[in-house]
Design a protein around this motif. Structure first.
Motif, PDB file in Angstrom:
ATOM      1  N   HIS A 201       9.109   3.771  -0.832  1.00 21.24           N
ATOM      2  CA  HIS A 201       8.153   4.058   0.232  1.00 21.24           C
ATOM      3  C   HIS A 201       7.465   5.409  -0.013  1.00 21.24           C
ATOM      4  CE1 HIS A 201      10.360   0.929   2.470  1.00 21.24           C
ATOM      5  NE2 HIS A 201      11.431   1.532   1.987  1.00 21.24           N
ATOM      6  N   TYR A 202       6.220   5.483   0.412  1.00 19.26           N
ATOM      7  CA  TYR A 202       5.438   6.722   0.305  1.00 19.26           C
ATOM      8  C   TYR A 202       5.057   7.172   1.709  1.00 19.26           C
ATOM      9  CZ  TYR A 202       1.383   9.734  -0.621  1.00 19.26           C
ATOM     10  OH  TYR A 202       0.488  10.780  -0.647  1.00 19.26           O
TER      11      TYR A 202
ATOM     12  N   THR B  64       0.820  -1.208   0.000  1.00 21.84           N
ATOM     13  CA  THR B  64       0.000   0.000   0.000  1.00 21.84           C
ATOM     14  C   THR B  64       0.849   1.252   0.000  1.00 21.84           C
ATOM     15  OG1 THR B  64      -1.758  -1.164   1.200  1.00 21.84           O
ATOM     16  CG2 THR B  64      -1.834   1.247   1.198  1.00 21.84           C
ATOM     17  N   PHE B  65       1.778   1.357   0.936  1.00 18.77           N
ATOM     18  CA  PHE B  65       2.643   2.524   1.030  1.00 18.77           C
ATOM     19  C   PHE B  65       4.119   2.187   0.807  1.00 18.77           C
ATOM     20  CE2 PHE B  65      -0.993   3.941   3.721  1.00 18.77           C
ATOM     21  CZ  PHE B  65      -1.398   4.986   2.900  1.00 18.77           C
TER      22      PHE B  65
END
Length: 205
Positions: A73-74, A44-45
């Protein structure tokens, strides 16, 4: 890590800038918004790859890839304003970028592109947690592509190619010859043309 570029031989006499403009024209309908936020291949992230297609029906797309497992990574921090330099940014290790058409995969499997594919490998960009947006080449390169803007990627490529006396102003074949001859100073690189057997590939005039 050595830099390499994989391209369809039909692009050999085109400059890398021409190709980037060709891809941008196809992707330019995207902009950035809810329909063009992209996603990770296996998370997801965070994940190994981050990719998105152009919005408004565009099938042009890119894949940003890390050689490290779960290497991109976000950061989303709801406690910070959306416009904070420490919110909504990407960090990690960015090694490869593929540009092309018709994005497939994802949902736990590697992303793929089916046509017009060029891959730039060995970018060797990294940014740590806390890097924020400003001055973060990983974020600037990927976020630029999300907007259909290749300026940051072009700058990275020109920095890498400078050691070989070429730039994105040169054709793929000229860059190939320079990389095969070796750097003017130190390091090593290679460039490989990979036939994709696509009959109708052509750069837009």
């Amino acid at each position: 890590m050595s830099v390499s570029v994989t391209y369809d031989p039909i692009f050999g006499s085109s400059t890398i800038d021409d190709y980037l403009a060709f891809w941008t024209t196809g992707f330019a309908t995207a902009g950035h918004g809810q329909s063009n936020t992209g996603g990770f291949s296996n998370g997801t992230f965070s994940g190994d790859q981050y990719a998105t297609s152009g919005a408004n029906g565009s099938d042009y797309a890119f894949i940003a890839d890390s050689d490290a497992s779960n290497g991109l990574h976000y950061v989303f921090n709801p406690a910070l304003p959306a416009n904070s330099n420490q919110n909504h940014y990407l960090y990690g290790q960015l090694d490869n970028v593929s540009l092309g058409y018709e994005l497939g995969g994802g949902g736990g499997s590697d992303f793929t592109l089916s046509n017009y594919v060029v891959t730039f490998s060995g970018l060797d960009l990294s940014a740590a947690l806390g890097a924020g947006r400003t001055g973060n080449e990983v974020h600037e390169t990927i976020y630029g592509l999300m907007q259909g803007n290749t300026d940051a990627l072009e700058s990275v490529l020109d920095d890498l190619f400078a050691a070989y006396g070429v730039s994105t102003d040169d054709t793929f074949d000229v860059v190939a010859a320079a990389l095969a001859a070796g750097p003017l100073s130190t390091g090593s690189a290679e460039l490989v043309g990979v036939p994709e057997l696509v009959d109708d590939l052509a750069l837009a005039a």
